[in-house]
Design a protein around this motif. Structure first.
Motif, PDB file in Angstrom:
ATOM      1  N   THR A  86      -3.625  -3.799 -14.563  1.00  0.00           N
ATOM      2  CA  THR A  86      -3.261  -4.949 -13.758  1.00  0.00           C
ATOM      3  C   THR A  86      -4.077  -4.920 -12.471  1.00  0.00           C
ATOM      4  OG1 THR A  86      -1.379  -6.225 -12.900  1.00  0.00           O
ATOM      5  CG2 THR A  86      -1.319  -3.823 -12.552  1.00  0.00           C
ATOM      6  N   TRP A  87      -3.973  -5.946 -11.673  1.00  0.00           N
ATOM      7  CA  TRP A  87      -4.620  -5.997 -10.358  1.00  0.00           C
ATOM      8  C   TRP A  87      -3.534  -6.297  -9.341  1.00  0.00           C
ATOM      9  CZ3 TRP A  87      -4.881  -9.362  -6.308  1.00  0.00           C
ATOM     10  CH2 TRP A  87      -5.839  -9.075  -5.325  1.00  0.00           C
ATOM     11  N   MET A  88      -3.656  -5.657  -8.184  1.00  0.00           N
ATOM     12  CA  MET A  88      -2.718  -5.968  -7.100  1.00  0.00           C
ATOM     13  C   MET A  88      -3.432  -5.942  -5.754  1.00  0.00           C
ATOM     14  SD  MET A  88      -0.345  -2.506  -6.984  1.00  0.00           S
ATOM     15  CE  MET A  88       0.387  -2.927  -8.506  1.00  0.00           C
ATOM     16  N   PRO A  89      -2.966  -6.747  -4.808  1.00  0.00           N
ATOM     17  CA  PRO A  89      -3.569  -6.760  -3.471  1.00  0.00           C
ATOM     18  C   PRO A  89      -3.490  -5.377  -2.832  1.00  0.00           C
ATOM     19  CG  PRO A  89      -1.994  -8.561  -3.716  1.00  0.00           C
ATOM     20  CD  PRO A  89      -1.844  -7.677  -4.914  1.00  0.00           C
ATOM     21  N   GLY A  90      -4.451  -5.071  -1.993  1.00  0.00           N
ATOM     22  CA  GLY A  90      -4.531  -3.764  -1.360  1.00  0.00           C
ATOM     23  C   GLY A  90      -3.274  -3.351  -0.625  1.00  0.00           C
ATOM     24  N   HIS A  91      -2.688  -4.256   0.164  1.00  0.00           N
ATOM     25  CA  HIS A  91      -1.508  -3.882   0.958  1.00  0.00           C
ATOM     26  C   HIS A  91      -0.317  -3.551   0.060  1.00  0.00           C
ATOM     27  CE1 HIS A  91      -0.724  -8.186   0.371  1.00  0.00           C
ATOM     28  NE2 HIS A  91       0.543  -7.928   0.638  1.00  0.00           N
ATOM     29  N   VAL A  92      -0.191  -4.223  -1.067  1.00  0.00           N
ATOM     30  CA  VAL A  92       0.902  -3.930  -2.000  1.00  0.00           C
ATOM     31  C   VAL A  92       0.672  -2.569  -2.650  1.00  0.00           C
ATOM     32  CG1 VAL A  92       2.053  -4.662  -4.129  1.00  0.00           C
ATOM     33  CG2 VAL A  92       1.360  -6.370  -2.420  1.00  0.00           C
ATOM     34  N   PHE A  93      -0.547  -2.336  -3.123  1.00  0.00           N
ATOM     35  CA  PHE A  93      -0.874  -1.057  -3.748  1.00  0.00           C
ATOM     36  C   PHE A  93      -0.616   0.102  -2.793  1.00  0.00           C
ATOM     37  CE2 PHE A  93      -3.800   2.405  -4.640  1.00  0.00           C
ATOM     38  CZ  PHE A  93      -3.518   2.664  -5.965  1.00  0.00           C
ATOM     39  N   GLU A  94      -1.062  -0.042  -1.548  1.00  0.00           N
ATOM     40  CA  GLU A  94      -0.928   1.048  -0.576  1.00  0.00           C
ATOM     41  C   GLU A  94       0.516   1.314  -0.181  1.00  0.00           C
ATOM     42  OE1 GLU A  94      -3.802  -0.398   2.225  1.00  0.00           O
ATOM     43  OE2 GLU A  94      -5.452   0.099   0.853  1.00  0.00           O
ATOM     44  N   GLU A  95       1.394   0.313  -0.327  1.00  0.00           N
ATOM     45  CA  GLU A  95       2.826   0.551  -0.099  1.00  0.00           C
ATOM     46  C   GLU A  95       3.455   1.349  -1.233  1.00  0.00           C
ATOM     47  OE1 GLU A  95       5.106  -2.984   0.664  1.00  0.00           O
ATOM     48  OE2 GLU A  95       3.713  -3.667   2.212  1.00  0.00           O
ATOM     49  N   LEU A  96       2.944   1.156  -2.447  1.00  0.00           N
ATOM     50  CA  LEU A  96       3.525   1.785  -3.627  1.00  0.00           C
ATOM     51  C   LEU A  96       2.915   3.123  -4.007  1.00  0.00           C
ATOM     52  CD1 LEU A  96       3.845  -1.326  -5.968  1.00  0.00           C
ATOM     53  CD2 LEU A  96       5.634  -0.254  -4.593  1.00  0.00           C
ATOM     54  N   TYR A  97       1.638   3.355  -3.661  1.00  0.00           N
ATOM     55  CA  TYR A  97       0.926   4.544  -4.123  1.00  0.00           C
ATOM     56  C   TYR A  97       0.178   5.262  -3.012  1.00  0.00           C
ATOM     57  CZ  TYR A  97       1.868   2.381  -8.599  1.00  0.00           C
ATOM     58  OH  TYR A  97       2.520   1.820  -9.670  1.00  0.00           O
ATOM     59  N   ALA A  98       0.052   6.580  -3.179  1.00  0.00           N
ATOM     60  CA  ALA A  98      -0.738   7.409  -2.266  1.00  0.00           C
ATOM     61  C   ALA A  98      -1.731   8.195  -3.110  1.00  0.00           C
ATOM     62  CB  ALA A  98       0.171   8.380  -1.508  1.00  0.00           C
ATOM     63  N   ALA A  99      -2.876   8.519  -2.514  1.00  0.00           N
ATOM     64  CA  ALA A  99      -3.845   9.346  -3.225  1.00  0.00           C
ATOM     65  C   ALA A  99      -3.160  10.634  -3.669  1.00  0.00           C
ATOM     66  CB  ALA A  99      -5.041   9.652  -2.334  1.00  0.00           C
ATOM     67  N   ALA A 100      -3.464  11.079  -4.862  1.00  0.00           N
ATOM     68  CA  ALA A 100      -2.821  12.292  -5.393  1.00  0.00           C
ATOM     69  C   ALA A 100      -2.970  13.422  -4.372  1.00  0.00           C
ATOM     70  CB  ALA A 100      -3.441  12.684  -6.714  1.00  0.00           C
ATOM     71  N   GLY A 101      -1.865  14.088  -4.083  1.00  0.00           N
ATOM     72  CA  GLY A 101      -1.862  15.178  -3.117  1.00  0.00           C
ATOM     73  C   GLY A 101      -1.465  14.756  -1.721  1.00  0.00           C
ATOM     74  N   GLU A 102      -1.420  13.443  -1.440  1.00  0.00           N
ATOM     75  CA  GLU A 102      -0.969  12.964  -0.137  1.00  0.00           C
ATOM     76  C   GLU A 102       0.513  12.631  -0.205  1.00  0.00           C
ATOM     77  OE1 GLU A 102      -3.192   9.661   1.361  1.00  0.00           O
ATOM     78  OE2 GLU A 102      -5.102  10.679   1.152  1.00  0.00           O
ATOM     79  N   PRO A 103       1.211  12.669   0.938  1.00  0.00           N
ATOM     80  CA  PRO A 103       2.643  12.309   0.938  1.00  0.00           C
ATOM     81  C   PRO A 103       2.851  10.813   0.749  1.00  0.00           C
ATOM     82  CG  PRO A 103       1.928  12.976   3.140  1.00  0.00           C
ATOM     83  CD  PRO A 103       0.756  13.134   2.207  1.00  0.00           C
TER      84      PRO A 103
END
Length: 103
Positions: A86-103
């Motif tokens: 799927t595709w999602m806007p950057g701000h939505v993605f960044e609210e839901l996911y963090a780079a692996a290993g980040e809190p």
């Protein structure tokens, strides 16, 4: 992930994508604890969808004929029979996911 040229970006492979972790339990339960993702525009996703939607499980692209914006190509439910893109806007993605290993 290294920045890809504009010609390659819509067709990035799963192996080239970075791994991200769900920030909350609800997202992890609905879509998987980890996802693969790459930053691309909604128009790039439209090109990817037009080429691969008949062969891959993909959500339809958002409108990109007027507004072009950056976001993420996201592969959810990794390694399951329900895996899809799927595709999602950057701000939505960044609210839901963090780079692996980040809190």
């Amino acid at each position: 992930m290294d920045i890809l040229s504009w010609e390659e970006r819509p067709f990035v492979s799963l192996e080239q994508m970075d791994t991200y972790s769900a920030r909350d339990r609800e997202t992890a339960q609905r879509f998987g604890a980890t996802v693969k993702a790459a930053e691309i525009s909604n128009r790039d996703y439209k090109h990817r969808y037009s080429r691969h939607s008949s062969d891959w499980a993909m959500q339809p692209p958002p409108s990109s004929h007027i507004h072009i914006c950056m976001g993420y190509l996201v592969v959810r439910k990794l390694d399951t029979t329900g895996q899809y893109e799927t595709w999602m806007p950057g701000h939505v993605f960044e609210e839901l996911y963090a780079a692996a290993g980040e809190p």
